[in-house]
Design an enzyme around this catalytic site. Structure first.
Site, PDB file in Angstrom:
ATOM      1  N   ASN A  43       0.940  -1.115   0.122  1.00  0.00           N
ATOM      2  CA  ASN A  43       0.192   0.024   0.042  1.00  0.00           C
ATOM      3  C   ASN A  43       0.885   1.018  -0.035  1.00  0.00           C
ATOM      4  OD1 ASN A  43      -2.528   1.813   0.668  1.00  0.00           O
ATOM      5  ND2 ASN A  43      -1.152   1.924   2.327  1.00  0.00           N
ATOM      6  N   TYR A  74      -1.521  13.430 -14.492  1.00  0.00           N
ATOM      7  CA  TYR A  74      -1.178  12.732 -13.802  1.00  0.00           C
ATOM      8  C   TYR A  74      -0.274  11.546 -14.304  1.00  0.00           C
ATOM      9  CZ  TYR A  74      -1.435   9.393  -9.599  1.00  0.00           C
ATOM     10  OH  TYR A  74      -1.136   8.644  -8.195  1.00  0.00           O
TER      11      TYR A  74
END
Length: 249
Positions: A88, A150
């Site tokens: 994560n 992005y």
């Protein structure tokens, strides 16, 4: 529903805040013992105390920089009892190709892209040896609909999606499932920063199909399910949790 996670042991990276902390909470609530890894020892210790008191589980803290090979190897060795890995950690900056220079791009990918790959390489070898385990990669919906503003994040997420699918296709033969989760906008520290910098952010969120962003625990509940025995026939799959945003795009 009993997820059959009681007594299992999980390693969660990027566990000091946001989605990682919520995943740790969800797994602890199901009775899983935890290894929490991040760079912020103080935040990890505070979370560990909370989880021990609330759920009576064992929690071990590992202060590491997942960009560093020595730290990765040390973490993998110290968590040899874990049969669940939740990758994560990572925060890839927004920006166009001109705005994200090579040093920032590599620094971000060293943590999220190569950090996931290199830790998985170390952990997967052990899980394959024992014939049982689950790897859940928290990636990001930006890999499904890459945008020029992005570009580093979209490209990195797309790479991790391919990595997850490829390894997830092979894994069941080794007794190891590999799955991915693609969150859309989530109410984490990044959203708080965006709100402070731009008064129009909430209006843009209200225009989303769901009329809001996700809460970290909504993503965490999905991660817990995918890591559990209830999802034993799922591998090589990436589940998008973005309130319909990808479908509407």
């Amino acid at each position: 529903m009993d997820l059959k996670l009681r007594g299992r042991r999980a390693l969660v990276t990027g566990a000091s805040k946001g989605i990682g902390a919520a995943v740790a909470e969800a797994l602890a609530a199901e009775g899983s013992h935890l290894h929490l890894a991040a760079r912020s020892g103080e935040a990890l210790e505070a979370l560990a105390r909370k989880l021990r008191e609330a759920h009576g589980v064992e929690v071990t803290v590992h202060v590491v920089d997942l960009r560093e090979t020595a730290d990765l190897e040390r973490l993998a060795e110290a968590t040899a009892d874990a049969d669940i890995l939740v990758n994560n950690a990572g925060d890839i900056p927004a920006g166009t190709l001109d705005q994200v220079g090579p040093d920032r791009w590599r620094h971000a990918w060293d943590l999220k892209v190569f950090g996931y790959v290199d830790l998985t390489r170390l952990v997967y070898a052990r899980l394959r040896e024992q014939g049982r385990g689950v790897i859940v990669n928290v990636i990001g919906a930006g890999g499904e609909r890459p945008k020029p503003e992005y570009i580093a994040g979209g490209a990195g997420n797309a790479a991790l999606m391919a990595f997850t699918r490829a390894l997830g296709a092979e894994g069941p033969g080794d007794g190891v499932r590999v799955v991915g989760v693609n969150p859309g906008p989530v109410a984490t520290e990044r959203i708080t920063t965006m709100r402070a910098a731009n008064d129009d952010v909430d209006a843009s969120f209200a225009a989303l199909p769901s009329r809001r962003v996700a809460e970290p625990d909504e993503v965490a509940d999905l991660v817990a399910f995918l890591a559990s025995a209830r999802a034993d026939y799922i591998s090589g799959t990436i589940v998008t949790i973005d309130g319909g945003l990808s479908a509407a795009s």
